[in-house]
Motif scaffolding. Structure first.
Motif, PDB file in Angstrom:
ATOM      1  N   SER A 320     -44.068  25.334  92.874  1.00 44.09           N
ATOM      2  CA  SER A 320     -44.773  25.942  91.859  1.00 44.09           C
ATOM      3  C   SER A 320     -44.176  25.346  90.309  1.00 44.09           C
ATOM      4  O   SER A 320     -45.037  25.216  89.371  1.00 44.09           O
ATOM      5  CB  SER A 320     -44.505  27.333  91.595  1.00 44.09           C
ATOM      6  N   ALA A 321     -43.076  24.619  90.579  1.00 42.78           N
ATOM      7  CA  ALA A 321     -42.476  23.906  89.318  1.00 42.78           C
ATOM      8  C   ALA A 321     -43.252  22.736  89.001  1.00 42.78           C
ATOM      9  O   ALA A 321     -43.744  22.367  87.529  1.00 42.78           O
ATOM     10  CB  ALA A 321     -41.211  23.589  89.356  1.00 42.78           C
ATOM     11  N   HIS A 322     -43.856  22.029  89.895  1.00 45.88           N
ATOM     12  CA  HIS A 322     -44.723  20.853  89.674  1.00 45.88           C
ATOM     13  C   HIS A 322     -46.147  21.211  88.918  1.00 45.88           C
ATOM     14  O   HIS A 322     -46.569  20.677  88.110  1.00 45.88           O
ATOM     15  CB  HIS A 322     -44.931  20.014  90.809  1.00 45.88           C
ATOM     16  N   LYS A 323     -46.700  22.319  89.610  1.00 44.75           N
ATOM     17  CA  LYS A 323     -48.027  22.963  89.121  1.00 44.75           C
ATOM     18  C   LYS A 323     -47.500  23.326  87.521  1.00 44.75           C
ATOM     19  O   LYS A 323     -48.574  23.176  86.918  1.00 44.75           O
ATOM     20  CB  LYS A 323     -48.370  24.027  89.878  1.00 44.75           C
ATOM     21  N   ASP A 324     -46.708  23.984  87.497  1.00 42.01           N
ATOM     22  CA  ASP A 324     -46.471  24.668  86.106  1.00 42.01           C
ATOM     23  C   ASP A 324     -46.279  23.575  85.056  1.00 42.01           C
ATOM     24  O   ASP A 324     -46.683  23.713  83.886  1.00 42.01           O
ATOM     25  CB  ASP A 324     -45.133  25.250  86.302  1.00 42.01           C
ATOM     26  N   VAL A 325     -45.587  22.291  85.150  1.00 43.19           N
ATOM     27  CA  VAL A 325     -45.422  21.297  84.253  1.00 43.19           C
ATOM     28  C   VAL A 325     -46.784  20.635  83.906  1.00 43.19           C
ATOM     29  O   VAL A 325     -47.111  20.663  82.883  1.00 43.19           O
ATOM     30  CB  VAL A 325     -44.390  20.296  84.882  1.00 43.19           C
ATOM     31  N   GLN A 363     -43.748  24.952  72.628  1.00 43.22           N
ATOM     32  CA  GLN A 363     -44.074  26.291  72.965  1.00 43.22           C
ATOM     33  C   GLN A 363     -44.430  26.561  74.593  1.00 43.22           C
ATOM     34  O   GLN A 363     -43.906  27.186  75.245  1.00 43.22           O
ATOM     35  CB  GLN A 363     -45.391  26.774  72.410  1.00 43.22           C
ATOM     36  N   GLU A 364     -44.838  25.268  75.264  1.00 43.44           N
ATOM     37  CA  GLU A 364     -45.055  25.105  76.643  1.00 43.44           C
ATOM     38  C   GLU A 364     -43.875  24.967  77.317  1.00 43.44           C
ATOM     39  O   GLU A 364     -43.449  25.674  78.394  1.00 43.44           O
ATOM     40  CB  GLU A 364     -45.960  23.872  76.892  1.00 43.44           C
ATOM     41  N   LEU A 365     -42.748  24.169  76.737  1.00 45.23           N
ATOM     42  CA  LEU A 365     -41.468  24.560  77.401  1.00 45.23           C
ATOM     43  C   LEU A 365     -40.798  25.680  77.172  1.00 45.23           C
ATOM     44  O   LEU A 365     -40.029  26.158  78.200  1.00 45.23           O
ATOM     45  CB  LEU A 365     -40.334  23.309  76.335  1.00 45.23           C
ATOM     46  N   LYS A 366     -40.943  26.407  76.007  1.00 43.29           N
ATOM     47  CA  LYS A 366     -40.375  27.791  76.121  1.00 43.29           C
ATOM     48  C   LYS A 366     -41.039  28.740  77.095  1.00 43.29           C
ATOM     49  O   LYS A 366     -40.424  29.561  77.899  1.00 43.29           O
ATOM     50  CB  LYS A 366     -40.654  28.179  74.682  1.00 43.29           C
ATOM     51  N   ASN A 367     -42.329  28.489  77.300  1.00 49.68           N
ATOM     52  CA  ASN A 367     -43.111  29.257  78.588  1.00 49.68           C
ATOM     53  C   ASN A 367     -42.523  28.944  79.741  1.00 49.68           C
ATOM     54  O   ASN A 367     -42.487  29.828  80.729  1.00 49.68           O
ATOM     55  CB  ASN A 367     -44.566  28.994  78.338  1.00 49.68           C
ATOM     56  N   LEU A 368     -42.148  27.764  79.888  1.00 53.40           N
ATOM     57  CA  LEU A 368     -41.458  27.310  81.422  1.00 53.40           C
ATOM     58  C   LEU A 368     -40.034  27.999  81.438  1.00 53.40           C
ATOM     59  O   LEU A 368     -39.297  27.503  82.547  1.00 53.40           O
ATOM     60  CB  LEU A 368     -41.503  25.822  81.417  1.00 53.40           C
ATOM     61  N   ASN A 369     -39.282  28.594  80.286  1.00 57.26           N
ATOM     62  CA  ASN A 369     -37.909  29.005  80.343  1.00 57.26           C
ATOM     63  C   ASN A 369     -37.082  27.634  80.297  1.00 57.26           C
ATOM     64  O   ASN A 369     -35.710  28.078  81.087  1.00 57.26           O
ATOM     65  CB  ASN A 369     -37.666  29.951  81.316  1.00 57.26           C
TER      66      ASN A 369
END
Length: 481
Positions: A320-325, A363-369
Motif C-alpha cells: 500500500s505504501a508503493h501505491k500511496d507514494v 502537503q502530500e508528504l504530510k498526508n503520508l504521515n
C-alpha cells in the motif's frame, strides 16, 4: 487494413530515384515526407519564415554565422549518430555534417535577406563509403540557399567569407570550442581582421524564436508523444525481468511506431535504482516487490518528446505504501498541469509552477504521515518541475525560468518523490522512487497534453497491467506524418 493492403502493393517495386541526397526529402523518401517538406511536418516555407524572423531581430548590414556540427567518433573508425547544431537545423532543415550557414541582412527589406550555405560537395569516392551528399547544387535546389560554397576549398571559402564580413557592419557568431577548431578559429580571425571587433552573441536571439513552437512543430511533437505514449502502454502490459530488456523494447516500439530514434538515453530504474534521477546503467534485474521508473521517449523530425512513468514490476502494487507514494506524485502532477491551463493568463513563470509543486509535495508528504515533511520536501524532490522541450530535450536553456510563460511554449511537468533508505523515513516507504512526466503545450485558452496516451491514472494503469491494451499499435510505419 485497407491502408495496409494499399501500402503493400505500393511497395512491390522500387521506383527510379533521380536525386541522390544526403538526407531524407520527398524526392528520395516519398513515404517519409510530403511534397514541400524539408523535414517531417515542416515545410521549406516555414524554414524560410524562421530565417526572416531572425533577420527582423538584427540591424541593417548584419551577418549571422552558424557553424554546423561534425561527425564525432567514439573510438577509431567507430562514430556516433550525427547530431546537427540545432540552431542551424532550426533555420535551414539542413542535417548534414561539416557545414556553415551565413545569413545576411543588407537592408531593411526582409526580401533582401540572403542565405549562403557552405557544404561538402558531391564526391563519388567518399559517397561510395560514407553515403550520398546533397552537395552544392542540391542545397540551392532543395534548401533555397541563394549561394552555396564548398567546405573543401578552404582558400576560396575564407576569401569569400572575408568579403561577406567586410560588407557587413555587425557580425553575429557564437564561438564554440567543441566544434571544428579549424573553422571556429578561422571565422573568429576573419571577423577580427575584416570587422575590427568581436562578434555579437546570436544564440539568445535564436532561443527566443525557438521558445515558441509553431502549429507545425506542435503537430510533430504531438505525434512523437502519441507514439511514445502508446509504446509505454504496451510495455506496461508485459512483464520484464531485466532493465535492459525493457529499455530495448521501448526503443524498438518508438521506432517501429514512426519515430526516428530515442530522444535521449533512457532511464530504466527498478527499486532503489529509481532514486538516482539520471540512472542509465539499466543493467539490473527487476524484482516483483518493487516498481520500475522509466524516463524514455522518441524523437521525430528532430523534435523530442519526454515521458516518465512508474509502475509495479509484477503488475500488482508491492504494498500500500508503493501505491500511496505513486498517488501522491500523481496528485501533484495533476494539479501542476491544471495550473498550466491558466499559466498564461496569470502570467506565471516556470519557476512559479515549480514553487507551487514544492508546496504540493510538502502537503502530500504530510498526508503520508512522513515526519518533518516540510523540512525534507526538497530532499525527496531534488529536481525542477520541468523544462522547455523542442529540438533539444532541455530546450533553449538561455530562456530564463523566471520569464512569464507564453503561448506556444512546450514544457514538461515532472514531479517526483525519491525516498532514501535511511532512518529518517518510515520503513515501508524506503527505496521507493516515483516520477510522472508529460509534455504540455501552452495555449491562450488552456493547455494541450502532447503525451496523454501514456496511462497514469491508477485505474487505467491497473487495467492495462491486468488486461493489456485495446488500442492497436501501428507497427513498421511507412507513411508521412
Amino acid at each position: 487494413m485497407m491502408f495496409r493492403r494499399y501500402m503493400a502493393s505500393a511497395l512491390t517495386n522500387r521506383p527510379a530515384v533521380r536525386s541522390k541526397l544526403g538526407q531524407a526529402l520527398h524526392e528520395n523518401r516519398p513515404f517519409l515526407l510530403k511534397p514541400g517538406e524539408l523535414t517531417p511536418g515542416i515545410t521549406a516555407r516555414e524554414y524560410y519564415e524562421r530565417r526572416l524572423a531572425l533577420a527582423s531581430q538584427l540591424p541593417v548590414r548584419s551577418c549571422a554565422v552558424i557553424l554546423g556540427n561534425q561527425v564525432q567518433y567514439a573510438s577509431g573508425a567507430v562514430f556516433f549518430p550525427f547530431q546537427q547544431d540545432n540552431d542551424l537545423f532550426y533555420l535551414t532543415g539542413w542535417n548534414e555534417p561539416d557545414s556553415i550557414m551565413v545569413l545576411e541582412k543588407p537592408t531593411e527589406r526582409l526580401e533582401d535577406v540572403s542565405l549562403t550555405m557552405v557544404v561538402p560537395p558531391k564526391n563519388d569516392f567518399k559517397e561510395k563509403w560514407e553515403g550520398f551528399r546533397t552537395g552544392i547544387d542540391g542545397v540551392k535546389q532543395f534548401f533555397n540557399a541563394d549561394e552555396a560554397l564548398s567546405i573543401d576549398n578552404s582558400i576560396d571559402l575564407l576569401t569569400r567569407l572575408g568579403k561577406v564580413f567586410k560588407r557587413n557592419e555587425y557580425i553575429y557568431y557564437d564561438e564554440d570550442t567543441k566544434k571544428s577548431r579549424k573553422y571556429n578559429s578561422n571565422i573568429l580571425n576573419l571577423v577580427k581582421e575584416t570587422n575590427s571587433g568581436t562578434p555579437r552573441k546570436l544564440k539568445s536571439i535564436i532561443a527566443d524564436l525557438r521558445k515558441c513552437k509553431s502549429e507545425a512543430e506542435i503537430r510533430v511533437m504531438r505525434r512523437a508523444g502519441q507514439i511514445s505514449g502508446r509504446s509505454y502502454n504496451t510495455a506496461m502490459a508485459r512483464r520484464f525481468r531485466n532493465e535492459r530488456t525493457l529499455q530495448t523494447y521501448l526503443e524498438h516500439k518508438f521506432i517501429s511506431g514512426g519515430c526516428d530514434k530515442s530522444a535521449y538515453i533512457p532511464v530504466v530504474g527498478a527499486g532503489p535504482n529509481a532514486l538516482c534521477i539520471h540512472y542509465t546503467n539499466n543493467n539490473d534485474v527487476m524484482y516483483d516487490d518493487e516498481m520500475v521508473l522509466v524516463d524514455a521517449s522518441g524523437a521525430l523530425g528532430g523534435y523530442c518528446s519526454d515521458i516518465s512513468r512508474t509502475w509495479p514490476v509484477s503488475g500488482k502494487w508491492p504494498s500500500s505504501a508503493h501505491k500511496d507514494v505513486y498517488e501522491a506524485v500523481l496528485n501533484v502532477q495533476r494539479q501542476s498541469i491544471r495550473s498550466c491551463n491558466t499559466a498564461i493568463a496569470d502570467k506565471k513563470s516556470l519557476h512559479d509552477l515549480h514553487e507551487e509543486s514544492v508546496r504540493l509535495i510538502r502537503q502530500e508528504l504530510k498526508n503520508l504521515n512522513i515526519p518533518k515533511a516540510s523540512e525534507i520536501a526538497e530532499k525527496v524532490y531534488p529536481h525542477y518541475i520541468g523544462h522547455n522541450l523542442g529540438l533539444d530535450v532541455h530546450d533553449v536553456p538561455e530562456v530564463s525560468r523566471f520569464n512569464p510563460l507564453v503561448e506556444g511554449q512546450v514544457i514538461t511537468i515532472e514531479p517526483g518523490i525519491y525516498i532514501p533508505d535511511t532512518l529518517d523515513f518510515p520503513k515501508e516507504f524506503r527505496n521507493i522512487g516515483v516520477r510522472i512526466e508529460d509534455d504540455i503545450a501552452l495555449q491562450k485558452d488552456g493547455c494541450l497534453n502532447l503525451t496523454v496516451e501514456a496511462v497514469k491514472e491508477i485505474k487505467d494503469l491497473e487495467n492495462v497491467m491486468e488486461n493489456g491494451v485495446t488500442t492497436p499499435f501501428e507497427d513498421d510505419i511507412v507513411t508521412p506524418l
